[in-house]
Design an enzyme around this catalytic site. Structure first.
Site, mmCIF file in Angstrom:
data_model
loop_
_atom_site.group_PDB
_atom_site.id
_atom_site.type_symbol
_atom_site.label_atom_id
_atom_site.label_comp_id
_atom_site.label_asym_id
_atom_site.label_seq_id
_atom_site.Cartn_x
_atom_site.Cartn_y
_atom_site.Cartn_z
ATOM 1 N N HIS A 1 -4.962 -12.825 -43.531
ATOM 2 C CA HIS A 1 -6.210 -12.256 -44.035
ATOM 3 C C HIS A 1 -7.098 -11.947 -42.843
ATOM 4 O O HIS A 1 -7.490 -12.842 -42.100
ATOM 5 C CB HIS A 1 -6.908 -13.227 -44.992
ATOM 6 C CG HIS A 1 -8.199 -12.682 -45.534
ATOM 7 N ND1 HIS A 1 -8.258 -11.944 -46.691
ATOM 8 C CD2 HIS A 1 -9.478 -12.759 -45.054
ATOM 9 C CE1 HIS A 1 -9.515 -11.589 -46.915
ATOM 10 N NE2 HIS A 1 -10.269 -12.065 -45.937
ATOM 11 N N CYS A 2 -7.438 -10.691 -42.658
ATOM 12 C CA CYS A 2 -8.243 -10.262 -41.514
ATOM 13 C C CYS A 2 -9.699 -10.151 -41.951
ATOM 14 O O CYS A 2 -10.041 -9.326 -42.811
ATOM 15 C CB CYS A 2 -7.741 -8.923 -40.975
ATOM 16 S SG CYS A 2 -8.653 -8.336 -39.534
#
Length: 423
Positions: free
Chosen positions: A274-275
């Site tokens: 998850h960025c």
């Protein structure tokens, strides 16, 4: 109670551009943003009387302010996330302060990364979604470009071709970000396992809005309580795999390499990580465009930094000018550009490290999530001085790994079911 009941009488009527449905379910107007605020009145009254605040009073005040902070829109006023605002105010202030003196520059450029890292761990620990990092990334990009246009270009040290190259780099970075934000590839429920649906007025805050295909309501697929029973020659082995891949939150059987993101609240195909900088997961459908966005940004940033340093320190080489630029603080405009070059260098260094790790992982056909699991379970081998964790499960050689990586987004589009097929 009378006012609230009057507001809810005509909720079936279409909303005008300045109306909205508040968090209590009542119909409100943007003009009344400072009216009827019981939570704020109670908190101020207790503060004036020097009384202790009730538990949760501050969170209710913040929720009220966040609910009423809106902008007019066609089908009703849209809510503005509070986390979008701090970068728009703090970044210009910090950069202008850092341009006053080189000691202030050292302090500010040291404190800003520390505060960003602290805020990242604070929000990551709570597994909450925030637009702070996306706002910081986009505003940093556009603010650096704005200063380049207003401060560097008028000096006459940049020709039209160089200006077009920087502008094209910024445009390509934004376009690749938009493509990346379309979605990482979601694990959709199988139509044969669906037995009921539930429709909500609006999506819950812990579910990625892109999962709903832009709709204002969510269709929740109510599957069986456990993984669907299947029988074949493998028998117990198949049942064990299904039980291990069953997601109790999404009520789906995850395919291999898929994972559940606790921040987005959905299962992602070939989940990498998850960025926070794009406020989305990186998965099977958007991983190539994510790498392309990093490449465009890094090339644009490095080229822009070199042009800025050549302009403010014409008698020094690029690397020397970044470390030693005499008399740059005698003119505030040059000092501001030099400070922005240092800020861009820090951001570029962090993203360059991320890009290198991503390229190595792709070469070994390993996702970031699989590497973390392999380290935790001690099933992977460290390669390249510990930069990559080779699980040895999906790697088929350098060229085969990259071929699979570059074509996996097409496979995701073919295998992804539409929402209309699920109800």
């Amino acid at each position: 109670m009378t006012k609230r009941s009057r507001r809810t009488l005509d909720q079936d009527d279409p909303l005008c551009c300045c109306e909205y449905i508040d968090r209590h379910g009542g119909r409100s107007h943007m003009a009344g943003c400072c009216c009827d605020c019981e939570d704020l009145d109670e908190a101020c009254d207790r503060w004036m009387k020097k009384e202790s605040q009730n538990p949760g009073s501050l969170s209710r005040v913040v929720a009220t302010i966040s609910d009423r902070l809106r902008v007019p829109w066609i089908s009703g006023a849209r809510q503005v996330d509070l986390s979008l605002i701090p970068p728009l105010i703090l970044l210009p202030v910090f950069l202008h302060i850092a341009a006053l003196h080189y000691l202030l520059g050292i302090v500010v450029l040291t404190a800003v990364p520390i505060m960003v890292i602290w805020y990242y761990y604070f929000t990551h620990r709570k597994k909450g979604r925030t637009l702070f990092f996306l706002s910081l990334a986009l505003f940093s990009l556009f603010y650096m470009f704005y200063l380049f246009i207003t401060e560097i270009v008028p000096r006459g040290d940049v020709n039209h071709l160089q200006l077009c190259a920087v502008t094209a780099g910024v445009a390509l970075t934004v376009i690749s970000l938009i493509i990346t934000k379309r979605g990482p590839g979601y694990v959709r429920p199988c139509p044969s396992d669906t037995h009921s649906t539930v429709t909500y007025h609006k999506p819950p805050p812990d579910v990625d809005a892109a999962y709903l295909n832009g709709e204002q309501h969510q269709v929740v697929i109510a599957n069986h309580a456990g993984p669907p029973e299947q029988t074949d020659e493998s028998g117990t082995a198949l049942e064990s795999v299904q039980r291990r891949n069953w997601c109790t939150v999404c009520k789906v059987v995850r395919p291999p390499r898929a994972g559940h993101c606790r921040i987005c609240g959905v299962c992602i195909l070939r989940l990498d990580h998850h960025c926070v900088w794009i406020n989305s997961c990186v998965g099977q459908a958007n991983h190539p465009s994510f790498l392309l966005m990093l490449v465009f940004f890094l090339l644009t940033s490095l080229y822009g930094i070199s042009l800025v340093l050549r302009s403010v320190c014409p008698h020094q080489s690029v690397m020397t000018a970044l470390l030693y630029c005499p008399d740059v603080y005698k003119q505030y405009s040059s000092a501001l550009c030099f400070t922005c070059a240092w800020y861009s260098s820090l951001v570029t260094g962090g993203l360059l490290h991320l890009l290198i790790l991503q390229l190595i992982n792709v070469s070994f056909n390993v996702t970031e999530r699989e590497a973390r699991l392999a380290v935790r379970e001690k099933t992977g081998r460290r390669r390249l001085w510990g930069l990559v964790i080779d699980t040895g499960t999906y790697s088929r050689g350098f060229w085969s790994n990259w071929t699979e990586f570059l074509t996996m987004s097409q496979a995701s589009e073919l295998s992804n079911h539409k929402t209309s097929d699920l109800v």
